[in-house]
Scaffold this motif. Structure first.
Motif, mmCIF file in Angstrom:
data_model
loop_
_atom_site.group_PDB
_atom_site.id
_atom_site.type_symbol
_atom_site.label_atom_id
_atom_site.label_comp_id
_atom_site.label_asym_id
_atom_site.label_seq_id
_atom_site.Cartn_x
_atom_site.Cartn_y
_atom_site.Cartn_z
ATOM 1 N N LYS A 1 44.109 53.732 8.023
ATOM 2 C CA LYS A 1 42.988 54.659 7.899
ATOM 3 C C LYS A 1 41.652 53.913 7.987
ATOM 4 N N GLN A 2 41.561 52.760 7.342
ATOM 5 C CA GLN A 2 40.333 51.966 7.397
ATOM 6 C C GLN A 2 40.041 51.527 8.836
ATOM 7 N N ARG A 3 41.069 51.147 9.565
ATOM 8 C CA ARG A 3 40.874 50.710 10.936
ATOM 9 C C ARG A 3 40.449 51.864 11.836
ATOM 10 N N ARG A 4 40.980 53.044 11.593
ATOM 11 C CA ARG A 4 40.565 54.208 12.382
ATOM 12 C C ARG A 4 39.089 54.512 12.143
ATOM 13 N N ASP A 5 38.658 54.404 10.891
ATOM 14 C CA ASP A 5 37.243 54.605 10.578
ATOM 15 C C ASP A 5 36.390 53.549 11.278
ATOM 16 N N SER A 6 36.870 52.312 11.287
ATOM 17 C CA SER A 6 36.131 51.223 11.939
ATOM 18 C C SER A 6 36.023 51.459 13.440
ATOM 19 N N ILE A 7 37.113 51.943 14.038
ATOM 20 C CA ILE A 7 37.097 52.223 15.476
ATOM 21 C C ILE A 7 36.021 53.250 15.799
ATOM 22 N N ALA A 8 35.926 54.293 14.985
ATOM 23 C CA ALA A 8 34.916 55.326 15.219
ATOM 24 C C ALA A 8 33.509 54.732 15.123
ATOM 25 N N ALA B 1 28.724 52.556 18.044
ATOM 26 C CA ALA B 1 27.735 51.499 18.208
ATOM 27 C C ALA B 1 27.861 50.792 19.558
ATOM 28 N N GLY B 2 28.831 51.199 20.374
ATOM 29 C CA GLY B 2 29.012 50.591 21.686
ATOM 30 C C GLY B 2 29.691 49.235 21.631
ATOM 31 N N LEU C 1 35.324 45.213 19.678
ATOM 32 C CA LEU C 1 35.741 45.265 18.277
ATOM 33 C C LEU C 1 36.656 46.470 18.032
ATOM 34 N N ALA C 2 36.361 47.576 18.691
ATOM 35 C CA ALA C 2 37.206 48.764 18.565
ATOM 36 C C ALA C 2 38.605 48.482 19.126
ATOM 37 N N ASP C 3 38.674 47.744 20.226
ATOM 38 C CA ASP C 3 39.977 47.394 20.802
ATOM 39 C C ASP C 3 40.770 46.484 19.870
ATOM 40 N N ALA C 4 40.089 45.564 19.199
ATOM 41 C CA ALA C 4 40.766 44.677 18.250
ATOM 42 C C ALA C 4 41.345 45.478 17.085
ATOM 43 N N GLU C 5 40.587 46.441 16.597
ATOM 44 C CA GLU C 5 41.068 47.289 15.501
ATOM 45 C C GLU C 5 42.257 48.141 15.968
ATOM 46 N N ALA C 6 42.192 48.637 17.197
ATOM 47 C CA ALA C 6 43.286 49.449 17.737
ATOM 48 C C ALA C 6 44.571 48.633 17.846
ATOM 49 N N SER C 7 44.450 47.375 18.240
ATOM 50 C CA SER C 7 45.652 46.545 18.337
ATOM 51 C C SER C 7 46.228 46.271 16.950
ATOM 52 N N GLU C 8 45.382 46.161 15.937
ATOM 53 C CA GLU C 8 45.876 45.995 14.570
ATOM 54 C C GLU C 8 46.598 47.254 14.095
#
Length: 147
Positions: A58-65, A70-71, A75-82
């Motif tokens: 859940k924390q990673r999904r929030d970070s991806i958003a 922020a463009g 970083l969003a891709d790194a969170e998605a892989s996690e």
């Protein structure tokens, strides 16, 4: 085999295969579990470990958003892989129909008839769906059925 043992075995496999993303994510999950064990001074069971992993997803999904807004796509891709690594240790998610069936069954079992009973229904459902469904979506579904 417990979930924590599975994480440790997968960590060893990730070390052998030199998969840095998987290794880092598993280490992070084990560290979060260990931190809770140290804080509470008791070992976590599988359900509690699943709750920790669910919170991490859940924390990673929030970070991806936030990163996407922020463009910062890298970083969003790194969170998605996690998230992909963490989800391999979580139980198979429930379908929308299965969640609706569980909600209906639980409402009938408890005898809920108004919004005052929503907490009872949520409390009874949480252990059944832990790590397998979004509690916010379930809450909305319960609210719609009890109004």
């Amino acid at each position: 085999m417990s979930l924590i043992d599975q994480l440790k075995d997968q960590m060893k496999d990730a070390m052998r295969s030199k998969d840095k993303v998987r290794l880092g994510t598993i280490r992070m999950a084990l560290a979060a579990i260990k931190q809770i064990e140290v804080d509470t001074r008791e070992s976590l069971n599988d359900d509690q470990a699943i709750a920790v992993l669910t919170k991490m997803v859940k924390q990673r999904r929030d970070s991806i958003a936030q990163y996407s807004a922020a463009g910062r796509d890298e970083l969003a891709d790194a969170e998605a892989s996690e998230i992909q690594v963490l989800e391999t240790f979580l139980p198979k998610p429930l379908s929308q129909e299965e969640v609706a069936q569980l909600v209906d069954t639980t409402i009938q079992e408890i005898g809920a008839s108004s919004m005052a009973d929503m907490g009872k229904v949520m409390g009874a459902l949480k252990p059944k769906v832990q790590g397998r469904a979004d509690m916010a979506a379930i809450g909305a579904m319960i609210k719609a059925k009890l109004q």
